[in-house]
Design a protein around this motif. Sequence first.
Motif, mmCIF file in Angstrom:
data_model
loop_
_atom_site.group_PDB
_atom_site.id
_atom_site.type_symbol
_atom_site.label_atom_id
_atom_site.label_comp_id
_atom_site.label_asym_id
_atom_site.label_seq_id
_atom_site.Cartn_x
_atom_site.Cartn_y
_atom_site.Cartn_z
ATOM 1 N N ASP A 124 61.290 61.261 23.443
ATOM 2 C CA ASP A 124 62.648 61.739 23.139
ATOM 3 C C ASP A 124 63.703 61.217 24.109
ATOM 4 O O ASP A 124 64.697 61.892 24.348
ATOM 5 C CB ASP A 124 62.701 63.270 23.118
ATOM 6 C CG ASP A 124 61.996 63.858 21.919
ATOM 7 O OD1 ASP A 124 61.838 63.127 20.919
ATOM 8 O OD2 ASP A 124 61.623 65.029 21.974
ATOM 9 N N GLY A 126 65.029 58.035 23.681
ATOM 10 C CA GLY A 126 65.828 57.062 22.954
ATOM 11 C C GLY A 126 65.433 55.641 23.306
ATOM 12 O O GLY A 126 64.573 55.398 24.147
ATOM 13 N N GLY A 127 66.095 54.698 22.651
ATOM 14 C CA GLY A 127 65.743 53.299 22.835
ATOM 15 C C GLY A 127 66.255 52.718 24.136
ATOM 16 O O GLY A 127 65.639 51.833 24.710
ATOM 17 N N HIS A 129 66.972 53.850 27.568
ATOM 18 C CA HIS A 129 66.950 54.834 28.645
ATOM 19 C C HIS A 129 66.552 54.136 29.940
ATOM 20 O O HIS A 129 66.083 53.015 29.939
ATOM 21 C CB HIS A 129 65.988 55.976 28.312
ATOM 22 C CG HIS A 129 64.561 55.551 28.227
ATOM 23 N ND1 HIS A 129 64.031 54.955 27.107
ATOM 24 C CD2 HIS A 129 63.565 55.602 29.125
ATOM 25 C CE1 HIS A 129 62.771 54.669 27.325
ATOM 26 N NE2 HIS A 129 62.457 55.046 28.535
#
Length: 158
Positions: A124, A126-127, A129
């Motif tokens: 969780d 995200g792409g 981070h």
Amino acid sequence: MPEVEPRNIVEKFFNSVANVLVTPTVWVREKIVEPNQQSYPWYHQKFRRVPTIDECYTDDVVCYYEADAQYKRDRLVDSNILSILRARFEDCTLYEAPDHLEKCKPLWNQYEEAQTNWFIKYGDLGGYHNVKTAYMKQKHRMIWERRHGPVGSGKKTE
């Protein structure tokens, strides 16, 4: 194995082509690879551990960069470990069928635990981070567990 004299011109030609391809490979193996293996048995680069993001000062850009690079390497290693565990379970399932439900159970449990731990650390986000968002996720999870108990157990009622 003794050298056998080639029987005809075609065989001589193929032997010379094979020598052109094999000789440099054997030379590299004997002169470069094997001497280096004795003192340095691994080929991958070993990075020193750097301070984590919580040990960096807020204005230390170099420390942030090093912590982020280490985080990305650790994430790649953890992802590859998860991939290897998954492949082991799938191989066991194919090999042990139809009794795979009981024979591959330890591998499945190990994979599930590693998957859960991976998701706790990296899920969780995200792409796009970085180490800072992962650190904030960890901080928020610790605050949640302090207030409400372990995640997934429901909220505490007072």
